[in-house]
Scaffold this motif. Structure first.
Motif, short mmCIF file in Angstrom:
data_model
loop_
_atom_site.label_atom_id
_atom_site.label_comp_id
_atom_site.label_asym_id
_atom_site.label_seq_id
_atom_site.Cartn_x
_atom_site.Cartn_y
_atom_site.Cartn_z
N THR A 49 0.85 -1.19 0.00
CA THR A 49 0.00 0.00 0.00
C THR A 49 0.89 1.24 0.00
O THR A 49 2.11 1.15 0.08
CB THR A 49 -0.92 0.00 1.24
OG1 THR A 49 -0.11 0.04 2.40
CG2 THR A 49 -1.83 -1.21 1.26
N LEU A 50 0.25 2.41 -0.08
CA LEU A 50 1.01 3.66 -0.06
C LEU A 50 1.80 3.83 1.23
O LEU A 50 2.87 4.44 1.23
CB LEU A 50 0.07 4.84 -0.26
CG LEU A 50 -0.60 4.92 -1.64
CD1 LEU A 50 -1.58 6.08 -1.68
CD2 LEU A 50 0.45 5.09 -2.72
N SER A 51 1.27 3.26 2.32
CA SER A 51 1.97 3.38 3.59
C SER A 51 3.11 2.35 3.72
O SER A 51 3.87 2.39 4.68
CB SER A 51 0.99 3.23 4.76
OG SER A 51 0.42 1.93 4.72
N GLY A 52 3.22 1.41 2.77
CA GLY A 52 4.30 0.44 2.79
C GLY A 52 3.96 -0.91 3.37
O GLY A 52 4.80 -1.79 3.46
N THR A 53 2.70 -1.09 3.80
CA THR A 53 2.30 -2.39 4.34
C THR A 53 2.05 -3.38 3.20
O THR A 53 1.40 -3.05 2.22
CB THR A 53 1.01 -2.28 5.17
OG1 THR A 53 0.38 -1.05 4.93
CG2 THR A 53 1.20 -2.59 6.58
N PRO A 54 2.58 -4.60 3.35
CA PRO A 54 2.34 -5.60 2.30
C PRO A 54 0.88 -6.04 2.30
O PRO A 54 0.26 -6.19 3.36
CB PRO A 54 3.27 -6.75 2.66
CG PRO A 54 3.64 -6.55 4.08
CD PRO A 54 3.45 -5.10 4.40
N VAL A 55 0.34 -6.24 1.12
CA VAL A 55 -1.05 -6.67 0.98
C VAL A 55 -1.13 -7.61 -0.23
O VAL A 55 -0.38 -7.48 -1.18
CB VAL A 55 -2.00 -5.47 0.83
CG1 VAL A 55 -1.75 -4.72 -0.46
CG2 VAL A 55 -3.45 -5.89 0.93
N ARG A 56 -2.02 -8.57 -0.14
CA ARG A 56 -2.26 -9.50 -1.23
C ARG A 56 -3.61 -9.16 -1.86
O ARG A 56 -4.64 -9.17 -1.20
CB ARG A 56 -2.27 -10.93 -0.70
CG ARG A 56 -2.52 -11.97 -1.76
CD ARG A 56 -2.27 -13.37 -1.28
NE ARG A 56 -0.84 -13.57 -1.23
CZ ARG A 56 -0.24 -14.63 -0.71
NH1 ARG A 56 -0.96 -15.59 -0.18
NH2 ARG A 56 1.06 -14.74 -0.71
N VAL A 57 -3.59 -8.89 -3.15
CA VAL A 57 -4.80 -8.54 -3.88
C VAL A 57 -5.20 -9.75 -4.73
O VAL A 57 -4.43 -10.19 -5.58
CB VAL A 57 -4.57 -7.30 -4.79
CG1 VAL A 57 -5.82 -6.98 -5.58
CG2 VAL A 57 -4.11 -6.13 -3.97
N TYR A 58 -6.40 -10.29 -4.47
CA TYR A 58 -6.89 -11.44 -5.22
C TYR A 58 -7.58 -10.98 -6.49
O TYR A 58 -8.40 -10.06 -6.47
CB TYR A 58 -7.86 -12.27 -4.36
CG TYR A 58 -7.14 -12.99 -3.25
CD1 TYR A 58 -6.59 -14.24 -3.48
CD2 TYR A 58 -6.98 -12.41 -2.00
CE1 TYR A 58 -5.90 -14.91 -2.48
CE2 TYR A 58 -6.30 -13.07 -0.99
CZ TYR A 58 -5.76 -14.31 -1.23
OH TYR A 58 -5.07 -14.97 -0.25
N LEU A 59 -7.25 -11.63 -7.59
CA LEU A 59 -7.79 -11.27 -8.88
C LEU A 59 -9.01 -12.14 -9.20
O LEU A 59 -9.09 -13.30 -8.76
CB LEU A 59 -6.73 -11.47 -9.97
CG LEU A 59 -5.42 -10.70 -9.73
CD1 LEU A 59 -4.38 -11.13 -10.75
CD2 LEU A 59 -5.66 -9.22 -9.78
N PRO A 60 -9.96 -11.63 -9.95
CA PRO A 60 -11.12 -12.44 -10.30
C PRO A 60 -10.72 -13.56 -11.27
O PRO A 60 -9.73 -13.45 -11.99
CB PRO A 60 -12.06 -11.44 -10.97
CG PRO A 60 -11.18 -10.35 -11.44
CD PRO A 60 -10.02 -10.29 -10.50
N HIS A 61 -11.52 -14.63 -11.27
CA HIS A 61 -11.27 -15.75 -12.19
C HIS A 61 -11.60 -15.31 -13.60
O HIS A 61 -12.49 -14.50 -13.83
CB HIS A 61 -12.14 -16.96 -11.81
CG HIS A 61 -11.71 -17.60 -10.54
ND1 HIS A 61 -10.59 -18.38 -10.45
CD2 HIS A 61 -12.25 -17.56 -9.29
CE1 HIS A 61 -10.45 -18.81 -9.20
NE2 HIS A 61 -11.45 -18.33 -8.48
N ALA A 62 -10.90 -15.88 -14.54
CA ALA A 62 -11.14 -15.57 -15.95
C ALA A 62 -12.52 -16.07 -16.35
O ALA A 62 -12.86 -17.22 -16.12
CB ALA A 62 -10.07 -16.20 -16.82
N GLY A 63 -13.31 -15.21 -16.93
CA GLY A 63 -14.64 -15.62 -17.38
C GLY A 63 -15.63 -15.78 -16.25
O GLY A 63 -16.75 -16.21 -16.48
N GLY A 64 -15.23 -15.54 -15.04
CA GLY A 64 -16.15 -15.63 -13.92
C GLY A 64 -16.40 -17.04 -13.43
O GLY A 64 -17.11 -17.25 -12.46
N ASN A 65 -15.83 -18.06 -14.07
CA ASN A 65 -16.09 -19.43 -13.60
C ASN A 65 -15.03 -19.83 -12.58
O ASN A 65 -13.89 -19.39 -12.61
CB ASN A 65 -16.11 -20.40 -14.78
CG ASN A 65 -14.79 -20.46 -15.53
OD1 ASN A 65 -13.89 -19.67 -15.27
ND2 ASN A 65 -14.69 -21.37 -16.46
#
Length: 159
Positions: A49-65
């Protein structure tokens, strides 16, 4: 009943080379299985993040399935089992299990299996005289070793 036909020496030596590569084959198989099992079914990005804390961002599945990660891993392992190196590894293991099958004493049978495998891995360092196989003569030991290598050659399809 006559003697069974022996395989030619070049085929037996090719089987010996396959047995010598067993440790490498087993390590590679274990690494590939571990990679498959540890593979995550989710897509994500590790960022800060901007403050430097590590974060994991989950991405959506391809095609929604959504996918069944367990079934995907099982299919990947099944596909791995079809590879030639894995089939050779399994054939060598099966042939090793048959070493000394006619020996009634299980301790002698295990000692014989270990001795044959050590001798195959490095025959100059692990000669019959250096290995302790109670109740098995030198001639019988080398006969059983050749029988093992011929069995490997047949199971792998070298004959």
């Amino acid at each position: 009943m006559g003697k069974s036909k022996r395989l030619p020496n070049d085929i037996v030596l090719a089987a010996l080379q396959l047995v010598r590569g067993q440790a490498r084959r087993r390590a590679e198989y274990k690494r590939q299985v571990d990679d498959i099992i540890m593979r995550s079914g989710t897509n994500f990005v590790d960022t800060k993040t901007l403050s430097g804390t590590p974060v994991r961002v989950y991405l959506p599945h391809a095609g929604g399935n959504t996918s069944d990660t367990t079934a995907d891993k099982a299919a990947a392992i099944q596909q791995l089992e079809q590879q030639r190196d894995v089939q050779i590894m399994r054939a060598i293991d099966a042939a090793a299990d048959e070493i000394g099958a006619d020996v009634p004493n299980s301790e002698v049978q295990e000692a014989l299996k270990k001795a044959v495998m050590l001798n195959c891995s490095d025959c100059r360092a692990w000669t019959y005289e250096r290995l302790s196989v109670p109740g098995i003569s030198r001639a019988e030991f080398y006969r059983l070793r050749r029988k093992f290598l011929e069995n490997v050659a047949q199971q792998v399809g070298l004959d």
